[in-house]
Design a protein around this motif. Structure first.
Motif, short mmCIF file in Angstrom:
data_model
loop_
_atom_site.label_atom_id
_atom_site.label_comp_id
_atom_site.label_asym_id
_atom_site.label_seq_id
_atom_site.Cartn_x
_atom_site.Cartn_y
_atom_site.Cartn_z
N LYS A 224 42.73 12.91 11.43
CA LYS A 224 43.10 14.01 10.53
C LYS A 224 42.13 15.19 10.75
O LYS A 224 41.23 15.43 9.95
CB LYS A 224 43.04 13.51 9.09
CG LYS A 224 43.55 14.48 8.03
CD LYS A 224 45.06 14.57 7.98
CE LYS A 224 45.50 15.34 6.73
NZ LYS A 224 46.96 15.55 6.72
N PRO A 225 42.31 15.95 11.82
CA PRO A 225 41.37 17.05 12.07
C PRO A 225 41.56 18.26 11.15
O PRO A 225 40.64 19.05 10.99
CB PRO A 225 41.64 17.42 13.53
CG PRO A 225 42.98 16.89 13.84
CD PRO A 225 43.21 15.72 12.94
N PHE A 226 42.75 18.39 10.53
CA PHE A 226 43.02 19.53 9.65
C PHE A 226 43.66 19.03 8.36
O PHE A 226 44.62 18.25 8.39
CB PHE A 226 43.95 20.53 10.34
CG PHE A 226 43.43 21.05 11.64
CD1 PHE A 226 42.43 22.01 11.66
CD2 PHE A 226 43.94 20.58 12.84
CE1 PHE A 226 41.94 22.50 12.87
CE2 PHE A 226 43.46 21.05 14.05
CZ PHE A 226 42.45 22.01 14.06
N SER A 227 43.15 19.47 7.23
CA SER A 227 43.61 18.94 5.94
C SER A 227 45.05 19.31 5.64
O SER A 227 45.74 18.57 4.92
CB SER A 227 42.70 19.44 4.81
OG SER A 227 42.73 20.86 4.74
N ASP A 228 45.54 20.43 6.17
CA ASP A 228 46.88 20.89 5.82
C ASP A 228 47.93 20.50 6.85
O ASP A 228 49.10 20.88 6.71
CB ASP A 228 46.89 22.41 5.62
CG ASP A 228 46.47 23.16 6.88
OD1 ASP A 228 45.73 22.57 7.70
OD2 ASP A 228 46.86 24.33 7.04
N LEU A 229 47.54 19.76 7.89
CA LEU A 229 48.48 19.35 8.94
C LEU A 229 48.57 17.84 9.03
O LEU A 229 47.65 17.12 8.63
CB LEU A 229 48.03 19.92 10.30
CG LEU A 229 47.92 21.44 10.42
CD1 LEU A 229 47.42 21.82 11.81
CD2 LEU A 229 49.25 22.12 10.11
N SER A 230 49.68 17.37 9.57
CA SER A 230 49.86 15.92 9.76
C SER A 230 48.77 15.39 10.69
O SER A 230 48.23 16.12 11.54
CB SER A 230 51.23 15.63 10.38
OG SER A 230 52.25 16.19 9.58
N GLY A 231 48.48 14.10 10.56
CA GLY A 231 47.44 13.49 11.37
C GLY A 231 47.97 12.85 12.64
O GLY A 231 49.18 12.78 12.87
N ASN A 232 47.05 12.38 13.46
CA ASN A 232 47.40 11.71 14.71
C ASN A 232 47.64 10.23 14.47
O ASN A 232 46.71 9.46 14.22
CB ASN A 232 46.27 11.86 15.74
CG ASN A 232 46.25 13.23 16.38
OD1 ASN A 232 47.30 13.82 16.63
ND2 ASN A 232 45.06 13.74 16.65
N GLY A 233 48.91 9.81 14.58
CA GLY A 233 49.22 8.40 14.53
C GLY A 233 49.15 7.78 15.91
O GLY A 233 49.04 8.47 16.93
N CYS A 234 49.22 6.47 15.94
CA CYS A 234 49.33 5.74 17.21
C CYS A 234 50.24 4.54 16.95
O CYS A 234 49.78 3.40 16.86
CB CYS A 234 47.96 5.29 17.72
SG CYS A 234 48.04 4.51 19.34
N HIS A 235 51.52 4.82 16.77
CA HIS A 235 52.49 3.78 16.41
C HIS A 235 52.60 2.76 17.55
O HIS A 235 52.55 3.11 18.72
CB HIS A 235 53.86 4.41 16.12
CG HIS A 235 53.80 5.49 15.10
ND1 HIS A 235 54.73 6.51 15.05
CD2 HIS A 235 52.93 5.73 14.10
CE1 HIS A 235 54.43 7.33 14.04
NE2 HIS A 235 53.33 6.88 13.46
N VAL A 236 52.76 1.50 17.16
CA VAL A 236 52.85 0.42 18.13
C VAL A 236 54.21 -0.25 18.00
O VAL A 236 54.62 -0.64 16.90
CB VAL A 236 51.75 -0.64 17.90
CG1 VAL A 236 51.79 -1.70 19.00
CG2 VAL A 236 50.38 0.00 17.85
N HIS A 237 54.91 -0.40 19.11
CA HIS A 237 56.17 -1.13 19.15
C HIS A 237 55.88 -2.52 19.71
O HIS A 237 55.23 -2.65 20.76
CB HIS A 237 57.20 -0.40 20.01
CG HIS A 237 57.69 0.87 19.39
ND1 HIS A 237 58.93 1.00 18.81
CD2 HIS A 237 57.08 2.08 19.22
CE1 HIS A 237 59.07 2.21 18.32
NE2 HIS A 237 57.96 2.90 18.56
#
Length: 434
Positions: A224-237
């Protein structure tokens, strides 16, 4: 097997990076000339373990990274250099708390159940200015920038270089997109066995950061580098296959949504251990600002905040997008590629071994119509809560190994204390006049 020196001669390799990930997912390496690689492959590349984030002291003897030749990746942008994943040993024995070793043990446990676990990861990352303090593209400012064609193509040179590299490596990349936050992107490549995916995930992070720097930019996988933007996920299938017949054991045409009883038991194990898994899938203080964050400028965080599963519904922790796999949406970009896979496998195997059931599928919108806590447990509020859950999980401690859990938890608890010792500008602004 063909020697590494012979491979170097055939492929024009002058140097090898013998690399390993430590407990904080920092990649460490020695640069070995091709003339010495056969000796290093036999004896190992030596490291002082205490100099990395490992559970060691300055009094411990040398730690050696034994190169796995099956992991070899020749750098597409610098083909005279090849990368090798290393397995750590000390005093001739495996370092049991080393992340790649932790994953290898879970893979072996799955094999003992007759299973091969295959996974794919969706790596999200931001492309920032060289200083890392702002989105690198000044024209990328829409409130809903996801899939924005103009913003994507302004980063064509970087994205195509990364994709071309994966094509050269045979990873079979199949799409790149601008993600939900300004300056955020995601790249997808074809799934494989869990160890191969983890090795590629580790190399991918190195590759993206390196190529971004070559373009005068900075790439980050920070949750979460920016409070007002979505964060970086790493979804796993995730899917599990029969080791003997190569059949996908998650498929069952007669099952709910086309999934088998084995698949739902695996899902149930992940749900059962969700709070403890957070210590591995969301391993930083910053991680919990993503999974417990408020809606962003785009209108949604796209991350879970409770323990639940659904069909093709992205507001839940687990999504079932097809009849051959499930998607775990919990992990973020800071997850150690090896510990991420190890934790998911350990939890899933526990679900199968104990014949756990996941309960009813939920198809509500968890953002606008959340389930009450008695129906869907809330995810940990912070890293310390997740670490406490991991320590308290008898099943995961047994599966992952008490030496690893203790080493990892102590390291992360130190990280938490360092965070707690900081005084933020927000605290001063709000409480200075109390």
């Amino acid at each position: 097997m063909t020697s590494l020196s012979h491979i170097a001669e055939q492929q024009g390799i002058r140097y090898f990076l013998v690399s390993f990930n430590d407990l904080r997912a920092v990649q460490r390496a020695k640069l070995v000339p091709a003339a010495s690689i056969d000796r290093i492959a036999t004896e190992g590349a030596g490291f002082a373990g205490f100099a990395a984030w490992l559970d060691m002291t300055p009094a411990d003897p040398d730690t050696f990274a034994m190169a796995d030749p099956h992991s070899l990746i020749q750098l597409p942008w610098r083909p005279e250099v090849a990368w090798l994943a290393g397995d750590l040993v000390m005093n001739g024995k495996p370092v049991e708390h080393a992340p790649r070793r932790v994953l290898q043990r879970q893979i072996q446990r799955a094999k003992e159940h007759g299973l091969i676990v295959r996974t794919g990861v969706e790596c999200e990352f931001f492309v920032l200015s060289a200083e890392g303090d702002a989105v690198g593209d000044g024209g990328d400012h829409q409130s809903k920038p996801c899939y924005d064609q103009l913003a994507l193509m302004r980063r064509y040179d970087l994205m195509s270089e990364i994709c071309d590299a994966m094509l050269t490596l045979g990873w079979e990349p199949y799409q790149t997109d601008h993600e939900d936050a300004n300056g955020q992107f995601e790249m997808n490549w074809t799934y494989s066995d869990a160890l191969t995916t983890a090795d590629r995930h580790a190399f991918f992070k190195y590759m993206v950061k390196t190529l971004a720097e070559r373009h005068g930019l900075r790439a980050t996988f920070m949750p979460k580098p920016f409070s007002d933007l979505s964060g970086n996920g790493c979804h796993v299938h995730v899917s599990a296959w029969d080791a003997a017949t190569e059949q996908n054991l998650f498929r069952d045409p007669a099952g709910e949504l086309g999934l088998s009883r084995t698949a739902y038991q695996f899902i149930a194990g992940v749900l059962h251990h969700a709070e403890a898994l957070c210590a591995l899938t969301n391993p930083t203080v910053n991680s919990f600002k993503r999974i417990n964050g408020a809606p962003t400028a785009s209108g949604a965080t796209w991350s879970p905040n409770a323990v639940s599963y659904a069909g093709n519904n992205r507001t839940h922790m687990i999504r079932i997008p097809a009849n051959d796999r499930f998607e775990l949406r919990l992990p973020d970009g800071s997850a150690n590629p090896y510990l991420l896979q190890a934790g998911v496998i350990a939890a899933g195997l526990d679900g199968i071994a104990n014949q756990r059931t996941p309960g009813p599928r939920r198809d509500n919108n968890m953002y606008t119509d959340p389930l009450p806590p008695e129906e869907a447990r809330r995810l940990p509020a912070n890293l310390l809560d997740a670490l406490r859950a991991l320590r308290a999980s008898k099943e995961l401690v047994l599966a992952l190994g008490a030496p690893f859990v203790d080493a990892y938890a102590r390291l992360k608890e130190t990280e938490w204390r360092e965070h707690q010792a900081q005084i933020s500008p927000w605290e001063r602004r709000v409480t200075l006049d109390c």
